[in-house]
Design an enzyme around this catalytic site. Structure first.
Site, PDB file in Angstrom:
ATOM      1  N   LYS A 200       0.762  -1.284   0.004  1.00  0.00           N
ATOM      2  CA  LYS A 200      -0.099   0.182  -0.092  1.00  0.00           C
ATOM      3  C   LYS A 200       0.919   1.131  -0.067  1.00  0.00           C
ATOM      4  O   LYS A 200       1.818   1.239   0.671  1.00  0.00           O
ATOM      5  CB  LYS A 200      -0.629  -0.104   1.272  1.00  0.00           C
ATOM      6  CG  LYS A 200      -2.178  -0.737   1.424  1.00  0.00           C
ATOM      7  CD  LYS A 200      -2.914  -0.313   2.641  1.00  0.00           C
ATOM      8  CE  LYS A 200      -2.106  -0.455   3.833  1.00  0.00           C
ATOM      9  NZ  LYS A 200      -2.753  -0.290   4.976  1.00  0.00           N
ATOM     10  N   ALA A 232     -11.128  -2.242  10.959  1.00  0.00           N
ATOM     11  CA  ALA A 232     -11.366  -3.216   9.489  1.00  0.00           C
ATOM     12  C   ALA A 232     -11.396  -2.382   8.312  1.00  0.00           C
ATOM     13  O   ALA A 232     -11.698  -2.934   7.304  1.00  0.00           O
ATOM     14  CB  ALA A 232     -12.709  -3.878   9.741  1.00  0.00           C
ATOM     15  N   THR A 234      -8.388  -1.441   6.643  1.00  0.00           N
ATOM     16  CA  THR A 234      -7.204  -2.110   5.845  1.00  0.00           C
ATOM     17  C   THR A 234      -7.746  -3.398   5.222  1.00  0.00           C
ATOM     18  O   THR A 234      -7.687  -3.575   4.127  1.00  0.00           O
ATOM     19  CB  THR A 234      -5.986  -2.492   7.001  1.00  0.00           C
ATOM     20  OG1 THR A 234      -5.445  -1.182   7.590  1.00  0.00           O
ATOM     21  CG2 THR A 234      -4.791  -3.015   5.958  1.00  0.00           C
TER      22      THR A 234
END
Length: 319
Positions: A200, A232, A234
């Site tokens: 990322k 939650a 990610t």
């Protein structure tokens, strides 16, 4: 199990964070939970009274420092003080979820290192040993100068996927970031599967994150693994990226279901087919959605307590 340790010097006490898990652990060990009361003064101060003799006993206190984390941590510190003053032989903290672990180094200037602070507090209060599960970073073990047994959640999660027939299938284990690669590798070895990593990056502030997937996921069942799932964000973004890049199905798993704020809605609306967690943190009924599967860590922790009490090896539990 018959209560083999019922009249021995092994005592197991529960505080308020996870009473159901504590009952399960006591039953695995073969004892009744110790008698103690945790009350509040009218201003909220915690008052603890141990209602049986523990002189000369090896005492195990079960408490996850999950939300409300400050209440649960303070309960634990006060309990340790009570045990020390009541002449316990050893005070062993069973801490399935170690809170404040995410600040484990100075990532920016003028930041605290709370994981070390909490270790100091437990030690100063009088704990002799900590038994914990999947610390956010394994080097937190080095923050303690008392004994620490660091148990692993991966075997429990791995056994579940194995029982669903996910071994030798077209499965890929995915780490949602670079930091979790070791964890993903451990699960991958158990399921004889390859791994993939989500890379990322945010090109500049307020620009959506770019997700590159390192590894082959096309047409495969992907299992995302993390230690903690909190809001939650990610994990659900990762799941959506996997499906967009050709994964057939996405499962997610973690040891500690913190699941705060928008987490449950995000998981419910995401591409995650099933979220597999443990009961290291107690979940209220409204969080137990259909997609959620909760596995018990009680057999693992119960066995660790017996091994510590019997002075046997605990490391055999890591396999």
């Amino acid at each position: 199990m018959e209560n083999q340790y019922q009249n021995s010097k092994l005592k197991v006490f529960a505080l308020n964070s996870n009473v159901e898990l504590a009952k399960e652990i006591a039953s695995e060990v073969g004892v009744e939970l110790g008698q103690c009361s945790v009350k509040r003064f009218s201003d909220g101060e915690i008052q603890i009274n141990i209602e049986e003799s523990i002189r000369g006993c090896d005492v195990f206190v079960i408490q996850s420092t999950s939300a409300p984390v400050n209440e649960n941590l303070m309960e634990l510190l006060i309990m340790i003080d009570a045990l020390k003053r009541a002449s316990a032989k050893t005070i062993n903290i069973v801490n399935p979820y170690y809170g404040y672990a995410r600040q484990d180094r100075k990532a920016r200037a003028r930041e605290p290192i709370t994981a070390k602070l909490v270790a100091n507090l437990l030690e100063t209060a009088g704990a002799d040993r900590v038994i914990t599960l999947d610390l956010h970073a394994p080097q937190i073990q080095g923050f303690f100068d008392i004994l620490i047994d660091h148990l692993m959640g991966v075997p429990i999660l791995g056994d579940y996927f194995e029982s669903k027939g996910f071994i030798d299938e077209d499965v890929v284990i995915v780490s949602p970031d670079h930091g979790g690669v070791t964890r993903a590798r451990k699960l991958a070895e158990r399921l004889k599967a390859p791994i993939a990593i989500i890379d990322k990056r945010r090109p500049k502030p307020n620009v959506a994150e770019v997700m590159n997937i390192v590894g082959h996921i096309d047409g495969k069942k992907a299992i995302l693994i993390d230690d903690i799932i909190d809001t939650a964000g990610t994990i659900t973004l990762a799941a959506n990226a996997l499906v967009e890049n050709g994964a057939k199905e996405v499962y997610a798993c973690c040891t500690h279901p913190v699941l705060s704020g928008p987490a449950i809605d995000r998981i419910h609306n995401s591409q995650i087919k099933e979220l597999v967690v443990t009961n290291s943190i107690a979940l209220p009924e409204e969080k137990k959605i259909e997609k959620l599967v909760q596995l018990s860590v009680a057999p693992l922790i119960g066995e660790a307590i017996i091994r510590v009490f019997e002075e046997q090896s605990v490391s055999t539990l890591f396999d």
